[in-house]
Write an enzyme that holds these catalytic residues in place. Structure first.
Site, mmCIF file in Angstrom:
data_model
loop_
_atom_site.group_PDB
_atom_site.id
_atom_site.type_symbol
_atom_site.label_atom_id
_atom_site.label_comp_id
_atom_site.label_asym_id
_atom_site.label_seq_id
_atom_site.Cartn_x
_atom_site.Cartn_y
_atom_site.Cartn_z
ATOM 1 N N LYS A 1 0.808 -1.231 0.000
ATOM 2 C CA LYS A 1 0.000 0.000 0.000
ATOM 3 C C LYS A 1 0.841 1.281 0.000
ATOM 4 C CE LYS A 1 -3.955 -2.282 1.907
ATOM 5 N NZ LYS A 1 -4.984 -2.412 2.922
ATOM 6 N N ASP B 1 -9.853 2.100 2.878
ATOM 7 C CA ASP B 1 -9.779 1.261 4.085
ATOM 8 C C ASP B 1 -10.435 1.933 5.289
ATOM 9 O OD1 ASP B 1 -8.530 -1.004 3.115
ATOM 10 O OD2 ASP B 1 -6.506 -0.301 3.574
HETATM 11 N N1 LIG Z 1 -10.213 -6.437 6.443
HETATM 12 C C1 LIG Z 1 -9.741 -5.596 5.556
HETATM 13 O O1 LIG Z 1 -10.448 -5.067 4.712
HETATM 14 C C2 LIG Z 1 -8.295 -5.229 5.595
HETATM 15 C C3 LIG Z 1 -7.872 -4.070 4.950
HETATM 16 C C4 LIG Z 1 -6.527 -3.739 5.033
HETATM 17 C C5 LIG Z 1 -5.644 -4.568 5.712
HETATM 18 N N2 LIG Z 1 -6.092 -5.687 6.315
HETATM 19 C C6 LIG Z 1 -5.156 -6.546 7.078
HETATM 20 O O2 LIG Z 1 -4.337 -5.701 7.884
HETATM 21 C C7 LIG Z 1 -3.074 -6.301 8.075
HETATM 22 C C8 LIG Z 1 -1.945 -5.292 7.846
HETATM 23 O O3 LIG Z 1 -1.870 -4.941 6.474
HETATM 24 P P1 LIG Z 1 -0.834 -3.799 5.963
HETATM 25 O O4 LIG Z 1 -1.179 -3.525 4.553
HETATM 26 O O5 LIG Z 1 -0.789 -2.667 6.928
HETATM 27 O O6 LIG Z 1 0.571 -4.555 6.055
HETATM 28 P P2 LIG Z 1 2.014 -3.881 6.117
HETATM 29 O O7 LIG Z 1 2.031 -2.538 5.474
HETATM 30 O O8 LIG Z 1 2.959 -4.922 5.662
HETATM 31 O O9 LIG Z 1 2.267 -3.607 7.714
HETATM 32 C C9 LIG Z 1 2.407 -4.669 8.591
HETATM 33 C C10 LIG Z 1 2.286 -4.202 10.044
HETATM 34 O O10 LIG Z 1 2.230 -5.361 10.886
HETATM 35 C C11 LIG Z 1 3.307 -5.302 11.821
HETATM 36 N N3 LIG Z 1 3.775 -6.678 12.069
HETATM 37 C C12 LIG Z 1 4.068 -7.620 11.150
HETATM 38 N N4 LIG Z 1 4.433 -8.778 11.758
HETATM 39 C C13 LIG Z 1 4.370 -8.540 13.098
HETATM 40 C C14 LIG Z 1 4.620 -9.329 14.258
HETATM 41 N N5 LIG Z 1 5.024 -10.610 14.165
HETATM 42 N N6 LIG Z 1 4.439 -8.771 15.480
HETATM 43 C C15 LIG Z 1 4.041 -7.481 15.587
HETATM 44 N N7 LIG Z 1 3.772 -6.681 14.526
HETATM 45 C C16 LIG Z 1 3.938 -7.203 13.294
HETATM 46 C C17 LIG Z 1 4.359 -4.416 11.194
HETATM 47 O O11 LIG Z 1 5.190 -3.904 12.223
HETATM 48 P P3 LIG Z 1 6.682 -3.337 11.892
HETATM 49 O O12 LIG Z 1 6.474 -1.927 11.426
HETATM 50 O O13 LIG Z 1 7.378 -3.421 13.198
HETATM 51 O O14 LIG Z 1 7.257 -4.231 10.826
HETATM 52 C C18 LIG Z 1 3.454 -3.349 10.535
HETATM 53 O O15 LIG Z 1 2.968 -2.435 11.484
HETATM 54 C C19 LIG Z 1 -3.050 -7.525 7.175
HETATM 55 O O16 LIG Z 1 -3.325 -8.670 7.967
HETATM 56 C C20 LIG Z 1 -4.159 -7.283 6.193
HETATM 57 O O17 LIG Z 1 -4.715 -8.489 5.693
HETATM 58 C C21 LIG Z 1 -7.400 -6.044 6.265
#
Ligand SMILES: NC(=O)c1ccc[n+]([C@@H]2O[C@H](COP(=O)([O-])OP(=O)(O)OC[C@H]3O[C@@H](n4cnc5c(N)ncnc54)[C@H](OP(=O)(O)O)[C@@H]3O)[C@@H](O)[C@H]2O)c1
Length: 274
Positions: A66, A102
């Site tokens: 994103k 979102d």
């Molecule tokens: N339901 C929906 O419509 C919807 C919409 C959007 C997103 N989502 C979900 O939201 C989630 C995040 O998406 P994103 O696009 O923000 O991903 P992203 O940009 O890759 O960001 C990932 C985030 O998760 C953290 N993280 C990853 N592994 C971790 C762990 N083991 N322990 C603690 N923190 C961890 C990262 O922390 P660091 O900064 O420390 O790496 C970062 O804050 C996904 O599961 C996605 O499927 C759902």
């Protein structure tokens, strides 16, 4: 001619977006196709270029692209510019327009579908990646009493809070920094459960009557929601409603018509329960 759309992510096989947009298209009698495309981690831009060259009209963007999508756009909606992250691309006249649906999807699911008004609440947002960036502005617009952001890498939470400084005080830190604080709503916007990892949640985060909301969704209870229930959250909800609502908003951006999300969400929940 059928207009082509897709969702780009890595991983992406679990995505329900193709089924949701197919249902919206049937409901609104719009002639579109929608597929899931696995983009290589090191060449998201190439996947976008290929899809545009094949006649694509628009794309949703999911983990972990994103913020990269934001940088790729020629023009941004106000909410995408504020978020610094893009989940909806529109390809028109050789140009890439970026939007972010979102936050609107999350707020609609929590406030309307789950009937949990946000005004006056204390909210904790876990994560500071693309999904978290997209929801801070719309959460603040719903007039909570306070918003805090906790992230594994505290510096990213601090940078995100600073980006919104001046509107409402936004606290930021790592998970342990919020030990001893209580919240009405705790939202998991991390991708930890995608990798099967659990979050180091301090005890006592959940106030009486609180809602634990996981943006992640899947079959059965997510690890975050199981932990929240064990720690006393009164209600738990997964992100299926947000997924359907952000998709409805993207469909509106692309096609100019808002589908009725209720029956599509109900059908997905029924399928999952079967
Ligand atoms: N339901 C929906 O419509 C919807 C919409 C959007 C997103 N989502 C979900 O939201 C989630 C995040 O998406 P994103 O696009 O923000 O991903 P992203 O940009 O890759 O960001 C990932 C985030 O998760 C953290 N993280 C990853 N592994 C971790 C762990 N083991 N322990 C603690 N923190 C961890 C990262 O922390 P660091 O900064 O420390 O790496 C970062 O804050 C996904 O599961 C996605 O499927 C759902």
């Amino acid at each position: 001619m059928t207009d082509r759309y897709c969702v780009l992510g890595n991983p992406v096989a679990h995505s329900r977006s193709p089924a949701i947009h197919a249902a919206f298209a049937r409901q609104c009698a719009e002639d579109i196709s929608y597929q899931a495309i696995l983009a290589p981690l090191d060449d998201f831009a190439g996947s976008v270029r290929d899809f545009v060259a094949a006649g694509g009209k628009g794309a949703n963007v999911t983990v972990p692209f994103k913020e990269e999508a934001f940088r790729l756009c020629d023009q941004l909606s106000e909410r995408a510019a504020t978020a610094g992250a893009v989940n909806t691309l529109t390809f028109a006249a050789g140009s890439i327009l970026g939007d972010n649906t979102d936050g609107a999807g999350l707020v609609r699911d929590i406030a309307t579908n789950l009937v949990f008004p946000l005004a006056g609440r204390d909210i904790l947002l876990l994560g500071a990646g693309g999904a978290a960036r997209g929801v801070v502005g719309p959460l603040l617009a719903a007039a909570p009493s306070s918003l805090a952001i906790a992230n594994r890498s505290a510096d990213k939470a601090v940078a995100l809070a600073r980006a919104f400084a001046g509107k409402v005080a936004v606290d930021a830190g790592n998970f342990a920094d919020f030990a001893g604080r209580r919240f009405d709503l705790v939202i998991n916007a991390t991708s930890a459960s995608l990798a099967g990892e659990s979050l180091p949640l301090p005890a006592g985060l959940f106030a009486p009557g609180s809602l634990a909301y996981d943006m992640m969704y899947g079959k059965g209870e997510t690890p975050f929601l199981a932990r929240a229930r064990a720690q006393g959250a009164a209600r738990q909800a997964d992100g299926l409603g947000m997924l359907v609502e952000q998709a409805a908003e993207a469909f509106l951006v692309w096609r100019g018509v808002r589908p009725d999300s209720g029956p599509v969400l109900a059908a997905l929940r029924a399928q999952r329960a079967a």
